[in-house]
Enzyme design. Sequence first.
Site, PDB file in Angstrom:
ATOM      1  N   GLU A  35     -13.186  27.328  -7.086  1.00 47.15           N
ATOM      2  CA  GLU A  35     -14.086  28.299  -7.708  1.00 47.15           C
ATOM      3  C   GLU A  35     -13.839  29.701  -7.156  1.00 47.15           C
ATOM      4  O   GLU A  35     -13.159  29.867  -6.135  1.00 47.15           O
ATOM      5  CB  GLU A  35     -15.543  27.906  -7.474  1.00 47.15           C
ATOM      6  CG  GLU A  35     -15.941  27.888  -6.005  1.00 47.15           C
ATOM      7  CD  GLU A  35     -17.404  28.227  -5.782  1.00 47.15           C
ATOM      8  OE1 GLU A  35     -17.764  29.374  -6.064  1.00 47.15           O
ATOM      9  OE2 GLU A  35     -18.138  27.353  -5.302  1.00 47.15           O
ATOM     10  N   LYS A  96     -21.163  37.047 -12.082  1.00 47.17           N
ATOM     11  CA  LYS A  96     -21.247  35.640 -11.684  1.00 47.17           C
ATOM     12  C   LYS A  96     -21.406  34.822 -12.954  1.00 47.17           C
ATOM     13  O   LYS A  96     -22.403  34.966 -13.681  1.00 47.17           O
ATOM     14  CB  LYS A  96     -22.431  35.433 -10.745  1.00 47.17           C
ATOM     15  CG  LYS A  96     -22.532  34.032 -10.171  1.00 47.17           C
ATOM     16  CD  LYS A  96     -23.689  33.947  -9.177  1.00 47.17           C
ATOM     17  CE  LYS A  96     -23.816  32.566  -8.583  1.00 47.17           C
ATOM     18  NZ  LYS A  96     -24.937  32.471  -7.618  1.00 47.17           N
ATOM     19  N   VAL A 116     -19.705  26.674  -9.890  1.00 51.07           N
ATOM     20  CA  VAL A 116     -19.297  25.269  -9.961  1.00 51.07           C
ATOM     21  C   VAL A 116     -19.254  24.810 -11.411  1.00 51.07           C
ATOM     22  O   VAL A 116     -18.294  24.160 -11.845  1.00 51.07           O
ATOM     23  CB  VAL A 116     -20.247  24.382  -9.135  1.00 51.07           C
ATOM     24  CG1 VAL A 116     -20.020  22.900  -9.439  1.00 51.07           C
ATOM     25  CG2 VAL A 116     -20.059  24.642  -7.645  1.00 51.07           C
ATOM     26  N   ASP A 148     -36.818  25.368 -12.291  1.00 51.96           N
ATOM     27  CA  ASP A 148     -35.548  25.960 -11.872  1.00 51.96           C
ATOM     28  C   ASP A 148     -34.602  24.881 -11.350  1.00 51.96           C
ATOM     29  O   ASP A 148     -34.859  24.259 -10.332  1.00 51.96           O
ATOM     30  CB  ASP A 148     -35.798  27.018 -10.784  1.00 51.96           C
ATOM     31  CG  ASP A 148     -34.602  27.923 -10.572  1.00 51.96           C
ATOM     32  OD1 ASP A 148     -33.583  27.716 -11.259  1.00 51.96           O
ATOM     33  OD2 ASP A 148     -34.683  28.829  -9.740  1.00 51.96           O
ATOM     34  N   SER A 150     -30.232  24.145 -11.153  1.00 49.55           N
ATOM     35  CA  SER A 150     -28.913  24.725 -11.354  1.00 49.55           C
ATOM     36  C   SER A 150     -28.219  24.158 -12.590  1.00 49.55           C
ATOM     37  O   SER A 150     -28.285  22.951 -12.861  1.00 49.55           O
ATOM     38  CB  SER A 150     -28.041  24.468 -10.117  1.00 49.55           C
ATOM     39  OG  SER A 150     -26.710  24.858 -10.356  1.00 49.55           O
ATOM     40  N   ALA A 151     -27.510  25.038 -13.300  1.00 49.07           N
ATOM     41  CA  ALA A 151     -26.717  24.606 -14.449  1.00 49.07           C
ATOM     42  C   ALA A 151     -25.553  23.715 -14.032  1.00 49.07           C
ATOM     43  O   ALA A 151     -24.974  23.016 -14.872  1.00 49.07           O
ATOM     44  CB  ALA A 151     -26.186  25.825 -15.202  1.00 49.07           C
ATOM     45  N   ASP A 152     -25.238  23.721 -12.736  1.00 42.49           N
ATOM     46  CA  ASP A 152     -24.172  22.840 -12.245  1.00 42.49           C
ATOM     47  C   ASP A 152     -24.443  21.393 -12.620  1.00 42.49           C
ATOM     48  O   ASP A 152     -23.526  20.650 -12.984  1.00 42.49           O
ATOM     49  CB  ASP A 152     -24.053  22.934 -10.722  1.00 42.49           C
ATOM     50  CG  ASP A 152     -23.582  24.289 -10.226  1.00 42.49           C
ATOM     51  OD1 ASP A 152     -23.197  25.138 -11.061  1.00 42.49           O
ATOM     52  OD2 ASP A 152     -23.609  24.486  -8.995  1.00 42.49           O
ATOM     53  N   LYS A 169     -27.044  22.854  -0.675  1.00 41.58           N
ATOM     54  CA  LYS A 169     -27.650  23.638   0.402  1.00 41.58           C
ATOM     55  C   LYS A 169     -29.041  23.097   0.730  1.00 41.58           C
ATOM     56  O   LYS A 169     -29.810  22.735  -0.168  1.00 41.58           O
ATOM     57  CB  LYS A 169     -27.716  25.110  -0.002  1.00 41.58           C
ATOM     58  CG  LYS A 169     -26.342  25.758  -0.131  1.00 41.58           C
ATOM     59  CD  LYS A 169     -26.458  27.217  -0.498  1.00 41.58           C
ATOM     60  CE  LYS A 169     -25.080  27.862  -0.565  1.00 41.58           C
ATOM     61  NZ  LYS A 169     -24.261  27.364  -1.680  1.00 41.58           N
TER      62      LYS A 169
END
Length: 315
Positions: A35, A96, A116, A148, A150-152, A169
């Site tokens: 990435e 980003k 990612v 909320d 992540s789109a990952d 994390k």
Amino acid sequence: MPDAIVPDPPSTPVALIAPEVAEALAVGAPVVALESTLISHGLPRPDNLEVAARIEIAVRAAGAVPATIAVVDGIARIGLDHEALDVIASSDEVAKVSARDLAVVAARKGHGATTVAATAHLAALAGIKVFATGGIGGVHRDAASSWDESADLQTLGRTGITVVCAGVKSILDVGATLERLETIGVAVVGYGTDRFPGFYRPDSGHPIDWRVDTPEEVAGIMAARTALATDRSALVVANPVAEDDALPAAMHDRVLAEGLALAEKVGVRGKDVTPFLLAHFHQATAGASLVVNVDLVLANASLAGHIAVAHAAGA
């Protein structure tokens, strides 16, 4: 009936595979996707360019070809030359970019550092089977009220690629993230561990169902997934940071608690929580968290290279 109007093809490609990467893929040689968000948004200049080079060197030392992915001048580049890498590392105009943003940045001829999600999507599109990163995104701690996430996760749920990472994390809701990964069909194995890593720490406090101890074991799972047609979602290889390279447990727990309390006090919510807490970690640890980040990314790149080599040998 009038003839159908056929639009002119774009004058320039929207995606471009670097010659070295294309040659490797054509003969079934090992390739590892990398990435670029870490380069543009995660590391200070000019150290970011040096670290980007070290990550690629780690992949090559394992016997694989690195393919750092980014959008440069509107073109999704799978494999960056020195000039393109310098743009991503040095330009102030690098967005980003998650998977949903790729087309927007491409149409505007802009620069984009891939997350990612975007990296996994483009890597799979190019036929790359292995991807190394620092940590994947996950479910945020306040997701019950903010929604909320992540789109990952959604991208990994529909993209057949092997992702080597140090978990998620610890500022995220690790337990909820593991539940979501199970729900969307993403397989998770621990590399040399029965515990899910916590990025800055080798143990997030959560167990993993499956453990592997060699790159060949991972390659065997990849082959079996293909044979059984269960490779339509990702395989996450959770590689814990070495204890000697990790943040000390007491420091980590103290800084995390202070950061969460401070975010609550100043009213930081939703998508702003993660960058706030990461910045707090960097400041409160006097840069030690950044050193850990670099160490674990290098370790993941090396492991991914060895997995790609093992997979190519068995293909």
